[in-house]
Scaffold this motif. Structure first.
Motif, PDB file in Angstrom:
ATOM      1  N   PRO A   6      26.722  42.617  28.978  1.00  0.00           N
ATOM      2  CA  PRO A   6      27.153  41.370  29.623  1.00  0.00           C
ATOM      3  C   PRO A   6      28.274  40.870  29.042  1.00  0.00           C
ATOM      4  CG  PRO A   6      24.968  41.441  28.933  1.00  0.00           C
ATOM      5  CD  PRO A   6      25.431  42.507  28.495  1.00  0.00           C
ATOM      6  N   ALA A   7      28.681  41.296  27.682  1.00  0.00           N
ATOM      7  CA  ALA A   7      29.881  40.943  26.894  1.00  0.00           C
ATOM      8  C   ALA A   7      31.163  41.691  27.599  1.00  0.00           C
ATOM      9  CB  ALA A   7      29.936  41.332  25.753  1.00  0.00           C
ATOM     10  N   ILE A   8      30.805  43.025  27.853  1.00  0.00           N
ATOM     11  CA  ILE A   8      31.739  43.866  28.399  1.00  0.00           C
ATOM     12  C   ILE A   8      32.184  43.609  29.736  1.00  0.00           C
ATOM     13  CG2 ILE A   8      32.400  46.442  29.050  1.00  0.00           C
ATOM     14  CD1 ILE A   8      30.723  47.315  26.645  1.00  0.00           C
ATOM     15  N   PHE A   9      31.170  43.184  30.582  1.00  0.00           N
ATOM     16  CA  PHE A   9      31.392  42.688  32.170  1.00  0.00           C
ATOM     17  C   PHE A   9      32.195  41.685  32.058  1.00  0.00           C
ATOM     18  CE2 PHE A   9      29.878  39.855  35.266  1.00  0.00           C
ATOM     19  CZ  PHE A   9      30.102  40.433  36.530  1.00  0.00           C
ATOM     20  N   PHE A  10      31.923  40.394  31.058  1.00  0.00           N
ATOM     21  CA  PHE A  10      32.790  39.210  31.211  1.00  0.00           C
ATOM     22  C   PHE A  10      34.119  39.457  30.624  1.00  0.00           C
ATOM     23  CE2 PHE A  10      28.525  37.217  32.004  1.00  0.00           C
ATOM     24  CZ  PHE A  10      29.050  36.360  33.109  1.00  0.00           C
ATOM     25  N   LEU A  11      34.319  40.597  29.672  1.00  0.00           N
ATOM     26  CA  LEU A  11      35.593  40.585  29.436  1.00  0.00           C
ATOM     27  C   LEU A  11      36.528  41.183  30.289  1.00  0.00           C
ATOM     28  CD1 LEU A  11      34.992  42.071  25.570  1.00  0.00           C
ATOM     29  CD2 LEU A  11      36.645  39.899  26.210  1.00  0.00           C
ATOM     30  N   LEU A  12      35.916  42.007  30.956  1.00  0.00           N
ATOM     31  CA  LEU A  12      36.553  42.796  32.283  1.00  0.00           C
ATOM     32  C   LEU A  12      36.938  41.560  33.214  1.00  0.00           C
ATOM     33  CD1 LEU A  12      34.569  45.946  32.592  1.00  0.00           C
ATOM     34  CD2 LEU A  12      36.917  45.810  32.023  1.00  0.00           C
ATOM     35  N   LEU A  13      36.168  40.656  33.603  1.00  0.00           N
ATOM     36  CA  LEU A  13      36.539  39.406  34.508  1.00  0.00           C
ATOM     37  C   LEU A  13      37.553  38.851  34.010  1.00  0.00           C
ATOM     38  CD1 LEU A  13      33.012  38.185  35.754  1.00  0.00           C
ATOM     39  CD2 LEU A  13      34.646  39.644  36.938  1.00  0.00           C
ATOM     40  N   THR A  14      37.638  38.358  32.596  1.00  0.00           N
ATOM     41  CA  THR A  14      38.771  37.837  32.080  1.00  0.00           C
ATOM     42  C   THR A  14      40.177  38.676  32.358  1.00  0.00           C
ATOM     43  OG1 THR A  14      37.177  36.916  30.365  1.00  0.00           O
ATOM     44  CG2 THR A  14      39.325  36.733  29.825  1.00  0.00           C
ATOM     45  N   ALA A  15      40.085  39.856  31.843  1.00  0.00           N
ATOM     46  CA  ALA A  15      41.202  40.690  31.883  1.00  0.00           C
ATOM     47  C   ALA A  15      41.775  40.730  33.562  1.00  0.00           C
ATOM     48  CB  ALA A  15      40.825  42.008  31.470  1.00  0.00           C
ATOM     49  N   LEU A  16      40.896  40.839  34.476  1.00  0.00           N
ATOM     50  CA  LEU A  16      41.140  40.771  35.788  1.00  0.00           C
ATOM     51  C   LEU A  16      41.796  39.510  36.267  1.00  0.00           C
ATOM     52  CD1 LEU A  16      38.085  42.858  37.428  1.00  0.00           C
ATOM     53  CD2 LEU A  16      40.663  43.536  37.106  1.00  0.00           C
ATOM     54  N   GLY A  17      41.107  38.311  35.808  1.00  0.00           N
ATOM     55  CA  GLY A  17      41.519  37.017  35.924  1.00  0.00           C
ATOM     56  C   GLY A  17      42.941  36.748  35.401  1.00  0.00           C
ATOM     57  N   VAL A  18      43.059  37.319  34.546  1.00  0.00           N
ATOM     58  CA  VAL A  18      44.468  37.058  33.613  1.00  0.00           C
ATOM     59  C   VAL A  18      45.560  37.838  34.326  1.00  0.00           C
ATOM     60  CG1 VAL A  18      45.892  37.430  31.763  1.00  0.00           C
ATOM     61  CG2 VAL A  18      43.577  36.388  31.459  1.00  0.00           C
ATOM     62  N   ARG A  19      45.072  39.203  34.715  1.00  0.00           N
ATOM     63  CA  ARG A  19      46.259  39.965  35.471  1.00  0.00           C
ATOM     64  C   ARG A  19      46.489  39.131  36.796  1.00  0.00           C
ATOM     65  NH1 ARG A  19      48.406  44.923  35.560  1.00  0.00           N
ATOM     66  NH2 ARG A  19      48.545  46.019  37.491  1.00  0.00           N
ATOM     67  N   ARG A  20      45.442  38.567  37.544  1.00  0.00           N
ATOM     68  CA  ARG A  20      45.741  38.157  38.889  1.00  0.00           C
ATOM     69  C   ARG A  20      46.469  36.793  38.780  1.00  0.00           C
ATOM     70  NH1 ARG A  20      40.915  36.095  42.752  1.00  0.00           N
ATOM     71  NH2 ARG A  20      42.369  35.444  44.650  1.00  0.00           N
ATOM     72  N   ASP A  21      46.128  35.760  37.676  1.00  0.00           N
ATOM     73  CA  ASP A  21      47.014  34.762  37.652  1.00  0.00           C
ATOM     74  C   ASP A  21      46.375  34.060  36.161  1.00  0.00           C
ATOM     75  OD1 ASP A  21      48.079  32.094  37.555  1.00  0.00           O
ATOM     76  OD2 ASP A  21      47.984  31.884  39.737  1.00  0.00           O
ATOM     77  N   ARG A  22      47.026  33.836  35.199  1.00  0.00           N
ATOM     78  CA  ARG A  22      46.681  33.516  34.188  1.00  0.00           C
ATOM     79  C   ARG A  22      46.322  32.142  34.028  1.00  0.00           C
ATOM     80  NH1 ARG A  22      52.141  34.940  30.466  1.00  0.00           N
ATOM     81  NH2 ARG A  22      51.828  36.838  31.619  1.00  0.00           N
ATOM     82  N   ARG A  23      46.658  31.470  34.888  1.00  0.00           N
ATOM     83  CA  ARG A  23      46.612  29.948  34.740  1.00  0.00           C
ATOM     84  C   ARG A  23      45.262  29.323  35.479  1.00  0.00           C
ATOM     85  NH1 ARG A  23      52.017  28.636  38.653  1.00  0.00           N
ATOM     86  NH2 ARG A  23      50.764  30.255  39.653  1.00  0.00           N
ATOM     87  N   ARG A  24      44.323  30.112  35.555  1.00  0.00           N
ATOM     88  CA  ARG A  24      42.728  29.845  36.149  1.00  0.00           C
ATOM     89  C   ARG A  24      42.136  29.446  35.056  1.00  0.00           C
ATOM     90  NH1 ARG A  24      41.290  32.031  41.185  1.00  0.00           N
ATOM     91  NH2 ARG A  24      43.039  33.169  42.273  1.00  0.00           N
ATOM     92  N   PHE A  25      41.238  28.407  35.400  1.00  0.00           N
ATOM     93  CA  PHE A  25      40.246  27.812  34.290  1.00  0.00           C
ATOM     94  C   PHE A  25      39.079  28.881  34.309  1.00  0.00           C
ATOM     95  CE2 PHE A  25      36.492  25.049  33.020  1.00  0.00           C
ATOM     96  CZ  PHE A  25      36.965  24.701  31.634  1.00  0.00           C
ATOM     97  N   SER A  26      38.767  29.547  35.454  1.00  0.00           N
ATOM     98  CA  SER A  26      37.652  30.503  35.448  1.00  0.00           C
ATOM     99  C   SER A  26      37.942  31.502  34.427  1.00  0.00           C
ATOM    100  CB  SER A  26      37.465  31.085  36.836  1.00  0.00           C
ATOM    101  OG  SER A  26      38.717  31.722  37.059  1.00  0.00           O
ATOM    102  N   ASN A  27      39.289  31.979  33.933  1.00  0.00           N
ATOM    103  CA  ASN A  27      39.628  32.784  32.749  1.00  0.00           C
ATOM    104  C   ASN A  27      38.874  32.164  31.503  1.00  0.00           C
ATOM    105  OD1 ASN A  27      40.953  34.215  34.764  1.00  0.00           O
ATOM    106  ND2 ASN A  27      42.898  33.457  34.117  1.00  0.00           N
ATOM    107  N   ALA A  28      38.992  31.016  31.343  1.00  0.00           N
ATOM    108  CA  ALA A  28      38.632  30.481  30.267  1.00  0.00           C
ATOM    109  C   ALA A  28      36.973  30.390  30.061  1.00  0.00           C
ATOM    110  CB  ALA A  28      38.967  28.907  29.993  1.00  0.00           C
TER     111      ALA A  28
END
Length: 330
Positions: A6-28
């Motif tokens: 689960p930790a790896i999965f959400f880290l990947l989602l964070t990385a993808l979100g930051v790459r797409r647009d770092r200004r999203r609250f979902s990244n947090a």
């Protein structure tokens, strides 16, 4: 390895979100979930280790939040009184004090529920604890990611530096909070100008009901009085809110150059929320923060978090409803 999935999965989602647009609250939120699952996985791994050190670490990790909550409450209450002394009695200046007292109320309610023979009180305490835990988790996500966002190095090849207004003293003078933004904007301008491509600097702020001139005019005067070239300043003097600051500045930049790139400057406590709003207003640029007095930071950050929470009110109301239902029927 499955324990850490689960930790790896959400880290990947964070990385993808930051790459797409770092200004999203979902990244947090993704980052917060990743760290939470990682902590649980590490604790579970330690729990399987048969050693005194492992047991000591697990006990310390379990007890630390309880002590931390009480310490945090005391610090928030102390900061609240300092805000009242320095900034006056306004609701925005009461936020850290109210949060500190709120933490004590939740703790007292939980203790009362364990002592009293009242099913109703138990449900109330359980519901309050679940809701407080949910918003505490979101707040930790917010300040953690906001800190990381503020550490990102702003790009140097921009067409505009946009400085957001924040109100004037006596209706005419630039306050220290706004001066900090202007100095950061000037530093970003000078850094790029040194490379031979000076951007334009937009001072953004209209005239409030208690102000004698638009904020953008006072901001421009502050800069030019300190040697900033007047011909590199563009005035945006219609806005009353952060959303309008960004929207009207975007209109100015787009009209002059549809392919513009910019960096927006505000105070560090406001940077992440301004970045979220910049994304919503389709501004092509990131946000940089300027220093803020330490005593001002807690209340200001809480205020920013409340604003972000209200922006996402429907999903937060849904989660709160589900948590309340689980507590009542549990």
């Amino acid at each position: 390895m499955l324990l850490y999935a689960p930790a790896i999965f959400f880290l990947l989602l964070t990385a993808l979100g930051v790459r797409r647009d770092r200004r999203r609250f979902s990244n947090a939120v993704y980052l917060g979930l990743a760290l939470t699952f990682l902590a649980f996985a590490l604790l579970a791994t330690l729990g399987r280790t048969d050693s005194v050190l492992a047991e000591t670490v697990v006990i310390a990790v379990v007890l630390a939040p309880a002590l931390g909550v009480l310490v945090l409450s005391g610090l928030l209450i102390a900061n609240g009184f300092k805000m009242l002394r320095k900034e006056g009695r306004r609701l925005g200046n009461l936020l850290s004090l109210l949060c500190g007292l709120g933490i004590l109320v939740v703790v007292a309610l939980l203790i009362a529920a364990t002592q009293a023979d009242s099913p109703v009180l138990v449900v109330i305490a359980r519901t309050t604890f679940l809701l407080a835990s949910y918003f505490s988790f979101l707040f930790l996500c917010f300040i953690g990611y906001a800190y990381l966002y503020g550490r990102l190095i702003p790009r140097q090849d921009v067409d505009y530096v946009v400085v957001l207004g924040s109100g004037l003293i006596g209706g005419t003078r630039v306050p220290p909070l706004l001066a900090s933004r202007l100095e950061r904007g000037r530093a970003l301008y000078e850094r790029q100008a040194a490379n031979g491509r000076p951007p334009l600097l937009i001072t953004s702020g209209g005239q409030g009901p208690d102000e004698k001139l638009p904020e953008s005019h006072a901001m421009a005067a502050y800069l030019t009085e300190r040697g900033f070239p007047a011909d590199r300043i563009v005035l945006e003097d219609r806005s009353r809110t952060t959303e309008e600051n960004l929207r009207f500045s975007r209109e100015l930049m787009t009209a002059a150059n549809p392919d513009y790139r910019c960096i927006v400057v505000t105070n560090n406590f406001h940077a992440f929320r301004a970045a979220i709003l910049a994304r919503q207003e389709a501004v092509n640029g990131q946000v940089a923060g300027s220093p803020t007095a330490a005593y001002f930071w807690p209340s200001a950050t809480i205020r920013e978090f409340v604003a972000v929470t209200v922006t996402h009110k429907w999903i937060n109301l849904t989660v709160c409803g589900l948590l309340t239902l689980v507590s009542v029927t549990g």
